[in-house]
Enzyme design. Structure first.
Site, PDB file in Angstrom:
ATOM      1  N   LYS A 274     -34.425 -51.157 -24.124  1.00 43.56           N
ATOM      2  CA  LYS A 274     -32.943 -51.019 -24.141  1.00 43.56           C
ATOM      3  C   LYS A 274     -32.768 -49.820 -23.134  1.00 43.56           C
ATOM      4  CE  LYS A 274     -31.381 -53.185 -28.381  1.00 43.56           C
ATOM      5  NZ  LYS A 274     -30.560 -54.064 -27.719  1.00 43.56           N
ATOM      6  N   ARG A 348     -34.257 -62.553 -34.006  1.00 46.40           N
ATOM      7  CA  ARG A 348     -34.374 -64.080 -34.433  1.00 46.40           C
ATOM      8  C   ARG A 348     -35.775 -64.323 -34.827  1.00 46.40           C
ATOM      9  NH1 ARG A 348     -31.857 -65.537 -28.832  1.00 46.40           N
ATOM     10  NH2 ARG A 348     -30.756 -63.695 -29.167  1.00 46.40           N
TER      11      ARG A 348
END
Ligand code: BES
Ligand code: MN
Ligand code: ZN
Length: 490
Positions: A274, A348
């Site tokens: 990120k 996920r």
């Protein structure tokens, strides 16, 4: 903070602040009139002198030398016939600000004049005051000197007392749960590790006979072929944990309702790193897990006759020599294979194996809660959580639960059209859906692991914490989840 439902005379209760209500275009109610009489008409005089119109959310503060209370706040509720849940919530929010501005230790609210709305008002005002009194000062050398309230008394008529008591019991449990959720979220990533979350769950199970806790270690997850979960946790020196916290309040055979929380205790993005700015906020990437622990805590306090299981997929997402790389393919516990195109879509990956794991409980319903996608903030902003489900009726129930609990959510579709965005040239699916509908494709991914039960996914990326000067965890969506489990789950 202690809660109390009293039927004493409002004017006889000693308190730092007493709060009373008035309606637009109406005379003072019975309880307000009694207080007025007992305080040498200081209420009616102030209303007249200040031209107070009792508009919804407005208030005046009176320092009366005749009263048992140091200060009296009159809160306007608008027109009596328009009084409803929404107006009570609005009045509660603004009255809370006014009340807490005086930093009282003891607060008394006279709610008799709200007639059939007393229980609702007791919940709204107690929740609002508890929430606004929350502080997280663990790491401040100098703690704030301002006191927080210790006693909250609601004064009502005898016939309302039981309803008010019940509402306060619920509100207090909810506030305890939310405070835990906020504490866990606010803890820094170097403290709130997967092992820390496991410790908190185990301690909670020690505290309540109705709770039991089991923690699956990475070696246990290897045996269950949880290749997706382990592909995330392997890049960190903090071991991943699958935490199972069971509440038994129902018959042994009664199928449970299950909550599954995303517990990424820090999300760097992994090799798909990120950008730097605001990366600290990725300590909040375990807020789904925190909301599961907070809700389980509230459930243990309220002791419903139901079986409820909280499961937490806890791991840290780090870049490392042994971290997953874009293009890696893993096999999930379900047997389905996943091409990891972006290591930052890690939520996920840990959740899919947890969703397979909970099949063994043969659950009546499963809700996963996750700070799953930045796209959710683009879609719904910071006021509304997203709900996606394999059952529209279930989704509808959850929206209603959110609405009732002042913890709103809105449904997004997971129609077939979106699923093809997850097609991979090499595996059964890829872990990202490309441009467009990022929250939906994330939910589509999860739905492939939730085929055996009624399931909903809550994306709380926009609602779990606030940024900026008032940075902090919100405790959401504990109100929605608790309302569902206590009042709607069959
Ligand atoms: N934890 C983030 C989602 C997130 C980002 C929540 C910002 C709140 C604020 C999640 O793991 C993530 O990184 N998602 C990616 C998915 C993408 C790679 C498909 C995202 O949203 O950018
Ligand atoms: Mn991520
Ligand atoms: Zn994440």
């Amino acid at each position: 903070m202690k809660y109390n439902a009293s039927i004493r005379k409002l004017s006889e209760i000693k308190s730092d602040i007493t709060c009373i209500f008035s309606f637009q275009k109406s005379a003072l109610g019975q309880q307000a009139s009694d207080l007025d009489t007992a305080t040498n008409q200081s209420l009616s005089k102030s209303i007249k002198n200040l031209g107070f119109k009792s508009e919804l959310g407005s208030s005046i503060t009176i320092t009366s030398l005749d009263a048992n209370s140091k200060q009296i706040i009159i809160v306007g509720l608008g027109e009596q016939k328009a009084l409803n849940k929404a107006s009570i919530l609005k009045a509660a929010a603004s009255a809370t600000k006014d009340i807490l501005a005086h930093t009282p230790k003891t607060i008394t609210l006279g709610i008799s004049d709200l007639a059939e709305h007393t229980a609702e008002a007791a919940e709204a005002f107690s929740s609002s005051i508890a929430s606004a009194s929350y502080r997280f000062e663990t790491y401040k050398s100098e703690k704030s000197k301002k006191p927080t309230p210790t006693q909250l008394t609601f004064v009502c008529d005898k016939k309302e007392q039981n309803g008010v008591k019940k509402a306060l019991g619920y509100s207090q449990a909810k506030s305890i749960g939310m405070a835990l959720t906020r504490d866990l979220g606010n803890e820094p990533g170097n403290v709130a590790t997967p092992s820390y979350l496991a410790k908190v769950a185990k301690e909670m199970a020690k505290e309540f006979n109705s709770l039991s806790c089991k923690v699956l270690e990475e070696k246990d997850m290897e045996k269950l072929n949880m290749g997706a979960f382990l592909s995330v946790s392997k890049g960190s020196t903090e071991p991943g944990k699958l935490i199972v916290l069971e509440y038994k309040g129902g018959a042994a055979k009664s199928a449970p309702h299950v909550l599954v929380g995303k517990g990424i205790t820090f999300d760097t993005g992994g090799i798909s790193l990120k950008p730097g700015p605001a990366m600290d906020e990725m300590k909040y990437d375990m807020c789904g897990a925190a909301s599961v622990l907070g809700t389980m805590r509230a459930i243990a306090e309220l002791a419903p006759k139901k079986n409820i299981i909280g499961v937490i997929a806890a791991a840290e997402n780090m870049p490392a020599g042994n971290a997953s790389k874009p293009g890696d393919i893993v096999t999930t516990a379900s047997g389905q294979t996943v091409e990891i195109l972006n290591t930052d879509a890690e939520g996920r990956l840990v959740l899919c194996d947890a969703l397979t794991y909970v099949e063994k409980f043969k659950p009546k319903s499963v809700i996963d809660i996750a700070t799953l996608t930045g796209a959710c903030i683009i879609a719904l902003g910071h006021s509304t959580s997203a709900v996606m489900s394999n059952n529209d009726e279930f989704a509808e129930t959850l929206l209603q639960c959110g609405q009732e609990a002042n913890d709103k959510a809105w449904q997004l579709p997971i129609w077939d059209e979106y699923h093809k965005q997850l097609d991979s040239p090499f595996a059964d699916m890829q872990n990202i859906g490309g441009k467009g509908a990022g929250s939906i494709t994330a939910a589509c991914f999860l739905s492939k692991f939730a085929k055996k039960y009624t399931w909903a996914h809550l994306d709380i990326a926009g609602t779990a914490w606030t940024s900026g000067a008032n940075k902090g965890a919100t405790g959401r969506p504990v109100p929605l989840l608790l309302n569902y489990l206590m009042n709607h789950a069959k």
